[in-house]
Scaffold this active site. Sequence first.
Site, PDB file in Angstrom:
ATOM      1  N   TRP A 357       0.822  -1.206   0.000  1.00  0.00           N
ATOM      2  CA  TRP A 357       0.000   0.000   0.000  1.00  0.00           C
ATOM      3  C   TRP A 357       0.856   1.256   0.000  1.00  0.00           C
ATOM      4  O   TRP A 357       0.346   2.356  -0.206  1.00  0.00           O
ATOM      5  CB  TRP A 357      -0.963   0.001   1.186  1.00  0.00           C
ATOM      6  CG  TRP A 357      -0.320   0.139   2.538  1.00  0.00           C
ATOM      7  CD1 TRP A 357       0.436  -0.787   3.191  1.00  0.00           C
ATOM      8  CD2 TRP A 357      -0.393   1.275   3.419  1.00  0.00           C
ATOM      9  NE1 TRP A 357       0.841  -0.314   4.419  1.00  0.00           N
ATOM     10  CE2 TRP A 357       0.350   0.946   4.592  1.00  0.00           C
ATOM     11  CE3 TRP A 357      -1.009   2.508   3.346  1.00  0.00           C
ATOM     12  CZ2 TRP A 357       0.488   1.823   5.667  1.00  0.00           C
ATOM     13  CZ3 TRP A 357      -0.865   3.383   4.416  1.00  0.00           C
ATOM     14  CH2 TRP A 357      -0.131   3.047   5.553  1.00  0.00           C
ATOM     15  N   ASP A 358       2.156   1.073   0.193  1.00  0.00           N
ATOM     16  CA  ASP A 358       3.094   2.196   0.135  1.00  0.00           C
ATOM     17  C   ASP A 358       2.938   2.998  -1.161  1.00  0.00           C
ATOM     18  O   ASP A 358       3.104   4.220  -1.176  1.00  0.00           O
ATOM     19  CB  ASP A 358       4.542   1.690   0.184  1.00  0.00           C
ATOM     20  CG  ASP A 358       4.838   0.799   1.376  1.00  0.00           C
ATOM     21  OD1 ASP A 358       3.894   0.260   1.980  1.00  0.00           O
ATOM     22  OD2 ASP A 358       6.022   0.615   1.676  1.00  0.00           O
ATOM     23  N   GLU A 488       1.563  -1.719  13.311  1.00  0.00           N
ATOM     24  CA  GLU A 488       1.676  -3.175  13.356  1.00  0.00           C
ATOM     25  C   GLU A 488       2.208  -3.686  14.690  1.00  0.00           C
ATOM     26  O   GLU A 488       2.406  -4.891  14.857  1.00  0.00           O
ATOM     27  CB  GLU A 488       2.564  -3.654  12.208  1.00  0.00           C
ATOM     28  CG  GLU A 488       1.933  -3.427  10.856  1.00  0.00           C
ATOM     29  CD  GLU A 488       2.861  -3.732   9.699  1.00  0.00           C
ATOM     30  OE1 GLU A 488       2.355  -3.893   8.576  1.00  0.00           O
ATOM     31  OE2 GLU A 488       4.095  -3.782   9.917  1.00  0.00           O
ATOM     32  N   LYS A 600       4.407   1.849  16.186  1.00  0.00           N
ATOM     33  CA  LYS A 600       5.428   1.668  15.161  1.00  0.00           C
ATOM     34  C   LYS A 600       5.434   2.834  14.178  1.00  0.00           C
ATOM     35  O   LYS A 600       6.489   3.307  13.753  1.00  0.00           O
ATOM     36  CB  LYS A 600       5.178   0.357  14.417  1.00  0.00           C
ATOM     37  CG  LYS A 600       6.198   0.041  13.337  1.00  0.00           C
ATOM     38  CD  LYS A 600       5.842  -1.269  12.634  1.00  0.00           C
ATOM     39  CE  LYS A 600       6.862  -1.613  11.553  1.00  0.00           C
ATOM     40  NZ  LYS A 600       6.483  -2.824  10.794  1.00  0.00           N
ATOM     41  N   GLN A 601       4.260   3.284  13.782  1.00  0.00           N
ATOM     42  CA  GLN A 601       4.160   4.349  12.770  1.00  0.00           C
ATOM     43  C   GLN A 601       2.830   5.065  12.915  1.00  0.00           C
ATOM     44  O   GLN A 601       1.965   4.647  13.678  1.00  0.00           O
ATOM     45  CB  GLN A 601       4.275   3.762  11.375  1.00  0.00           C
ATOM     46  CG  GLN A 601       3.096   2.892  10.956  1.00  0.00           C
ATOM     47  CD  GLN A 601       3.316   2.205   9.628  1.00  0.00           C
ATOM     48  OE1 GLN A 601       3.919   1.151   9.577  1.00  0.00           O
ATOM     49  NE2 GLN A 601       2.815   2.796   8.556  1.00  0.00           N
TER      50      GLN A 601
END
Length: 768
Positions: A357-358, A488, A600-601
Amino acid sequence: MKQYLKLDEWSIIEEGFEPENHEVSESIFSIGNGHMGQRANFEEDYSGKSLQGSYMAGVYYPDKTRVGWWKNGYPEYFAKVLNSTNWIGLTLEIDGENLDLAKVPVRDFVRTLNMKEGFLERSFIAILHDGKEVKIHAKRFVSIVDKEVGTIRYSITPLNFNGEVKVTSYLDADVKNKDANYDEKFWDEVAKEATTNVASVTVVTKKTEYVLCSTMKTELIHNGVKVAFTPEVTESEKFVAHTFAHALVEGKETVIYKYVANVTSRDYDRSVLSKIAMERLQGALTKGFETMLSEQAQAWAEKWKESDIVIEGDVAAQQGIRFNIFQLNQTYTGEDDRLNIGPKGFTGEKYGGSTYWDTEAYCLPFYLSTADPKISRNLLVYRFKHLEKAIENAEKLGFTDGAALYPMVTMNGEESHNEWEITFEEIHRNGAIAYGIYNYVNYTGDKAYLGEYGLDVLIGISRFWAQRVNYVPAKNQYMMLGVTGPNEYENNVNNNWYTNRIASWTLEYTLSAMDFLKDTDKARYEELERKLKISTEETAKWVDIIEKMYYPYDEEMGIYLQQDGFLDKELIHVKDLDPKHLPLNQNWSWDRILRSCFIKQADVLQGLYFLNDEFDMETKKKNFDFYEPMTVHESSLSPCVHSILACELGYKDKAYEMYLRTARLDLDNYNNDTEDGCHTTSMAGTWMSVVQGFGGFKVKNDQVILNPFIPGEWKSFSFKVVFRGALLNIKVSADQISITNETEVTIPVIIHGTKYTVNGNDTLAVHY
């Protein structure tokens, strides 16, 4: 984090050879041209630690998933880009001693990636066992003009002796992937042929049956004069070589030129590959190395003309952004809508080189603003062509009636990710693809895309969301259970705010796209209505979901909760952790990570970035202030989103900190994992940090909007954007923004809320 590379505005420079840095350098100094790529492995033999990597775009293998159990809907394989024929190889024996930098002392070692002109250069002095010193200078590139050709200039100069060099120039297709699940080799030999003039080897992938033909020619120049030689020919399984000896004269340069054509059955019928490879090789030989190098420089100048970002006063920041842009431009050219952008590009094997999906979330904005619209359109057409596979993927999980779940990882549209909590649960990827369609149409104004391709995809995704939610009568709300959000470091949660919001937003956008097509092309809409069996009952259900979607929220703090129960965690800031624990993914057990509050992000903040105009500044501030201190940024996709939001909130120091982290993620090896390959897709996020963050650039209601500010460390910065036929060069300094329109197309802009017009071939300067 380790800084061992010299700061330079246009080059990446490594001075001194330290074997412990070598695999990282192999990633950073990689070269590519959209058709093929090559890690910065040495041409000569190297017995030290190394990740051999030569890659052909779109050539992959479905390696059987390595798990001891199975689940319905689980992918049978993990698609991975293959390490292919090693075409750069040159074995050198100087007076009987093999030149191997793991065994031979060296001094004056310099490795340089020239980003301005697109080539890799390396020089050093090797000290042989009896004190003989030989200077080596190597230069190579893969051509972006002749995309199937790679070429090397390798020079040898004895400094204090006369002697002999024995050279073996070879093509070796007997290679394997480091990440092979069962240590299997993925190539079989088809043919090989070697005369005393040229040599070629043709191999085919197992299962997928991609054929690669590599053909080489080696030339020898001594003291500026071409030397004729008759090499010894060697053949073995998947291997061909030319070996020849030449006298070395003290102080005199001997140059080896190696030309190689790599041609695949993705582009030509396998019956003509040998012929095509020979034609490409002959074309390169006719031009010669220097002419090809000059053409390479000219072609890169054109790329930089549209995509360069200039930062004055901060060499580290300047080098970082150019490195990111360079890698993006050599990874994907947009000429082939069968191709996409792997997270490691042509720099390594990790993540299989597949599509994530990046692409839609991070890469699309870069290509929208720096290239012809057909380039970004092809990224979307790629997904349209995989729609039937996305429907099949959803059917495997029990969804019906044309519901489409795009894969987390893919080469051909089939899911090939092999972790259940991602494969089955990280479904927010569907929303990124829908958002990519919106972003493209909003930016380019190409609303015709909706009728041609876009609506088919949007309806498939919307049908998935409508089936994936569940209605809770007691609360009169729709919920989304058992998901993994962008963070994640938490799996199998209920009601991830971002997933719920992007699902509902997708339904909203799909309905508006349907209304647009009804009004502008009724015949096409009715055709789609019949083909896709769209009913009023179905769309009414979508409206109901939109109105009744549940969003976890804390009234007291005024923040969206990442998911149900997030506040039950022990809330700790990253700054309060002992640094020895970082990065968490290399020091903590997975159990400990999943139970922690650490992120994580960007997760909630990913939604605030995508759907930015839906939220007021107070909402953005409260959520940023709450979540960023708990974010470890151990995903390469994280710092850029935080930098952009920090810019908007006026957090200048945090914006700059996050920018440097994303810009120099690989150059400084922030996450201690660059040896696996560079973080190519996150490099587009670096571009976003400058343009959308510091530049405050966005497109709304068909107009360019700019709300810039300049970091205190910079004197000025400038970037270029392609928009609706215009090329705008935007420069920001401490008290002024100037926009130079390099085309004849007049463009309206809004700067800090005030409307202006930038006339064709004119410059607008605004003081603030």
